[in-house]
Write a protein that holds these residues in place. Sequence first.
Motif, PDB file in Angstrom:
ATOM      1  N   ARG A  27      38.776  18.942 -36.449  1.00 46.77           N
ATOM      2  CA  ARG A  27      38.822  17.328 -35.864  1.00 46.77           C
ATOM      3  C   ARG A  27      39.426  17.402 -34.574  1.00 46.77           C
ATOM      4  NH1 ARG A  27      40.949  13.105 -40.291  1.00 46.77           N
ATOM      5  NH2 ARG A  27      40.057  11.899 -38.750  1.00 46.77           N
ATOM      6  N   ILE A  28      38.398  17.943 -33.540  1.00 46.03           N
ATOM      7  CA  ILE A  28      38.830  17.694 -32.075  1.00 46.03           C
ATOM      8  C   ILE A  28      37.812  17.195 -31.212  1.00 46.03           C
ATOM      9  CG2 ILE A  28      39.911  20.039 -32.636  1.00 46.03           C
ATOM     10  CD1 ILE A  28      37.308  21.342 -31.275  1.00 46.03           C
ATOM     11  N   ILE A  29      38.235  16.964 -29.963  1.00 46.65           N
ATOM     12  CA  ILE A  29      37.537  16.248 -28.903  1.00 46.65           C
ATOM     13  C   ILE A  29      37.171  17.522 -28.095  1.00 46.65           C
ATOM     14  CG2 ILE A  29      37.320  14.826 -27.080  1.00 46.65           C
ATOM     15  CD1 ILE A  29      39.750  13.161 -28.376  1.00 46.65           C
ATOM     16  N   PHE A  30      35.902  18.260 -28.602  1.00 46.64           N
ATOM     17  CA  PHE A  30      35.731  19.303 -28.119  1.00 46.64           C
ATOM     18  C   PHE A  30      35.807  19.598 -26.696  1.00 46.64           C
ATOM     19  CE2 PHE A  30      34.138  23.726 -28.194  1.00 46.64           C
ATOM     20  CZ  PHE A  30      33.100  23.909 -27.131  1.00 46.64           C
ATOM     21  N   ARG A  31      35.077  18.301 -25.920  1.00 44.02           N
ATOM     22  CA  ARG A  31      34.948  18.256 -24.442  1.00 44.02           C
ATOM     23  C   ARG A  31      36.276  18.425 -23.770  1.00 44.02           C
ATOM     24  NH1 ARG A  31      34.086  13.033 -26.210  1.00 44.02           N
ATOM     25  NH2 ARG A  31      35.482  11.484 -25.211  1.00 44.02           N
ATOM     26  N   ALA A  32      37.454  18.127 -24.208  1.00 40.90           N
ATOM     27  CA  ALA A  32      38.549  18.070 -23.555  1.00 40.90           C
ATOM     28  C   ALA A  32      39.058  19.732 -23.400  1.00 40.90           C
ATOM     29  CB  ALA A  32      39.740  17.458 -24.201  1.00 40.90           C
ATOM     30  N   TYR A  33      38.551  20.587 -24.247  1.00 46.08           N
ATOM     31  CA  TYR A  33      39.249  21.745 -24.438  1.00 46.08           C
ATOM     32  C   TYR A  33      38.688  22.787 -23.077  1.00 46.08           C
ATOM     33  CZ  TYR A  33      41.120  21.379 -29.008  1.00 46.08           C
ATOM     34  OH  TYR A  33      42.189  21.050 -29.862  1.00 46.08           O
ATOM     35  N   VAL A  34      39.521  23.570 -22.686  1.00 48.60           N
ATOM     36  CA  VAL A  34      39.080  24.755 -21.844  1.00 48.60           C
ATOM     37  C   VAL A  34      38.514  25.918 -22.984  1.00 48.60           C
ATOM     38  CG1 VAL A  34      39.742  26.496 -20.305  1.00 48.60           C
ATOM     39  CG2 VAL A  34      40.902  24.222 -20.124  1.00 48.60           C
ATOM     40  N   MET A  35      37.480  26.299 -22.495  1.00 46.82           N
ATOM     41  CA  MET A  35      36.958  27.393 -23.268  1.00 46.82           C
ATOM     42  C   MET A  35      36.860  28.810 -22.732  1.00 46.82           C
ATOM     43  SD  MET A  35      36.745  25.753 -26.303  1.00 46.82           S
ATOM     44  CE  MET A  35      35.773  27.183 -27.237  1.00 46.82           C
ATOM     45  N   ASN A  36      37.191  29.582 -23.262  1.00 49.03           N
ATOM     46  CA  ASN A  36      37.439  31.177 -22.586  1.00 49.03           C
ATOM     47  C   ASN A  36      36.648  32.152 -23.749  1.00 49.03           C
ATOM     48  OD1 ASN A  36      39.225  30.114 -20.683  1.00 49.03           O
ATOM     49  ND2 ASN A  36      40.508  29.813 -22.401  1.00 49.03           N
ATOM     50  N   TRP A  37      36.047  32.990 -22.899  1.00 52.69           N
ATOM     51  CA  TRP A  37      35.493  34.324 -23.440  1.00 52.69           C
ATOM     52  C   TRP A  37      36.483  35.517 -22.894  1.00 52.69           C
ATOM     53  CZ3 TRP A  37      32.529  35.006 -27.286  1.00 52.69           C
ATOM     54  CH2 TRP A  37      31.515  33.817 -27.346  1.00 52.69           C
ATOM     55  N   TYR A  38      37.143  36.152 -23.921  1.00 51.78           N
ATOM     56  CA  TYR A  38      37.986  37.338 -23.639  1.00 51.78           C
ATOM     57  C   TYR A  38      37.246  38.429 -24.185  1.00 51.78           C
ATOM     58  CZ  TYR A  38      42.183  34.750 -22.272  1.00 51.78           C
ATOM     59  OH  TYR A  38      43.082  33.929 -21.782  1.00 51.78           O
ATOM     60  N   ARG A  39      37.654  39.924 -23.747  1.00 46.02           N
ATOM     61  CA  ARG A  39      37.123  41.013 -24.500  1.00 46.02           C
ATOM     62  C   ARG A  39      38.548  41.914 -24.461  1.00 46.02           C
ATOM     63  NH1 ARG A  39      32.732  43.166 -19.870  1.00 46.02           N
ATOM     64  NH2 ARG A  39      34.228  43.868 -18.220  1.00 46.02           N
ATOM     65  N   GLN A  40      37.932  42.832 -25.357  1.00 48.50           N
ATOM     66  CA  GLN A  40      39.015  43.979 -25.759  1.00 48.50           C
ATOM     67  C   GLN A  40      38.343  45.323 -25.868  1.00 48.50           C
ATOM     68  OE1 GLN A  40      42.493  43.290 -28.270  1.00 48.50           O
ATOM     69  NE2 GLN A  40      43.618  44.879 -27.170  1.00 48.50           N
ATOM     70  N   ILE A  70      28.694  31.401 -18.314  1.00 48.57           N
ATOM     71  CA  ILE A  70      29.369  30.749 -19.409  1.00 48.57           C
ATOM     72  C   ILE A  70      28.720  29.112 -19.450  1.00 48.57           C
ATOM     73  CG2 ILE A  70      31.551  30.138 -17.840  1.00 48.57           C
ATOM     74  CD1 ILE A  70      32.918  30.308 -20.735  1.00 48.57           C
ATOM     75  N   SER A  71      28.548  28.724 -20.367  1.00 49.27           N
ATOM     76  CA  SER A  71      28.192  27.605 -20.355  1.00 49.27           C
ATOM     77  C   SER A  71      28.561  26.810 -21.880  1.00 49.27           C
ATOM     78  CB  SER A  71      26.792  27.197 -20.336  1.00 49.27           C
ATOM     79  OG  SER A  71      25.829  28.107 -21.541  1.00 49.27           O
ATOM     80  N   ARG A  72      28.397  25.257 -21.895  1.00 49.65           N
ATOM     81  CA  ARG A  72      28.681  24.615 -22.993  1.00 49.65           C
ATOM     82  C   ARG A  72      28.004  23.636 -23.331  1.00 49.65           C
ATOM     83  NH1 ARG A  72      34.876  22.881 -21.691  1.00 49.65           N
ATOM     84  NH2 ARG A  72      34.705  22.095 -23.890  1.00 49.65           N
ATOM     85  N   ASP A  73      28.038  23.131 -24.724  1.00 47.98           N
ATOM     86  CA  ASP A  73      27.128  22.166 -25.370  1.00 47.98           C
ATOM     87  C   ASP A  73      28.460  21.318 -25.917  1.00 47.98           C
ATOM     88  OD1 ASP A  73      25.598  20.374 -26.507  1.00 47.98           O
ATOM     89  OD2 ASP A  73      24.048  21.676 -26.965  1.00 47.98           O
ATOM     90  N   ASN A  74      28.780  20.082 -25.603  1.00 43.57           N
ATOM     91  CA  ASN A  74      29.844  19.390 -25.990  1.00 43.57           C
ATOM     92  C   ASN A  74      29.284  18.759 -27.346  1.00 43.57           C
ATOM     93  OD1 ASN A  74      31.945  20.300 -24.157  1.00 43.57           O
ATOM     94  ND2 ASN A  74      31.390  18.669 -22.752  1.00 43.57           N
ATOM     95  N   ALA A  75      28.042  18.455 -27.368  1.00 46.33           N
ATOM     96  CA  ALA A  75      27.242  17.620 -28.662  1.00 46.33           C
ATOM     97  C   ALA A  75      27.473  18.464 -29.736  1.00 46.33           C
ATOM     98  CB  ALA A  75      26.163  17.226 -28.074  1.00 46.33           C
ATOM     99  N   LYS A  76      27.531  19.836 -29.450  1.00 45.92           N
ATOM    100  CA  LYS A  76      27.199  20.704 -30.521  1.00 45.92           C
ATOM    101  C   LYS A  76      28.619  21.770 -30.989  1.00 45.92           C
ATOM    102  CE  LYS A  76      22.248  21.592 -29.965  1.00 45.92           C
ATOM    103  NZ  LYS A  76      21.682  22.441 -30.087  1.00 45.92           N
ATOM    104  N   ASN A  77      29.587  21.341 -29.999  1.00 47.39           N
ATOM    105  CA  ASN A  77      30.919  22.106 -29.875  1.00 47.39           C
ATOM    106  C   ASN A  77      30.861  23.562 -29.709  1.00 47.39           C
ATOM    107  OD1 ASN A  77      32.130  19.533 -30.793  1.00 47.39           O
ATOM    108  ND2 ASN A  77      33.173  20.300 -32.486  1.00 47.39           N
TER     109      ASN A  77
END
Length: 116
Positions: A27-40, A70-77
Amino acid sequence: QVQPVESGGGLVQPGGSLRLSCVTSGRIIFRAYVMNWYRQAPGKERELVASISSSDTTTLADSVKGRFSISRDNAKNMVYLQMTSLKPEDTAVYYCNARLGLVNAWGQGTQVTVSS
């Protein structure tokens, strides 16, 4: 609870492409989040590959500039990592990370292997 879940990893030949996807539940406001991709990679520390802010500002590691986006779709989280011109050194487990304030949530990771 914020829970990212990655998909889209696999085996690809050098020079190939893959698109990783990450859906974040809760239950989040996804658009407010910083989203990252990491790798190891094996034997190496986890490193930040790409980041997208709440205002769609993107940042890429020098090692992937010109090849990844990197891209985001806030409507789909959803957040995506488009990877092109893949190299063997891109082989790693890729993790999706959602960050906002004290929240720092990680997915379980998806394996990307670049090999002929």
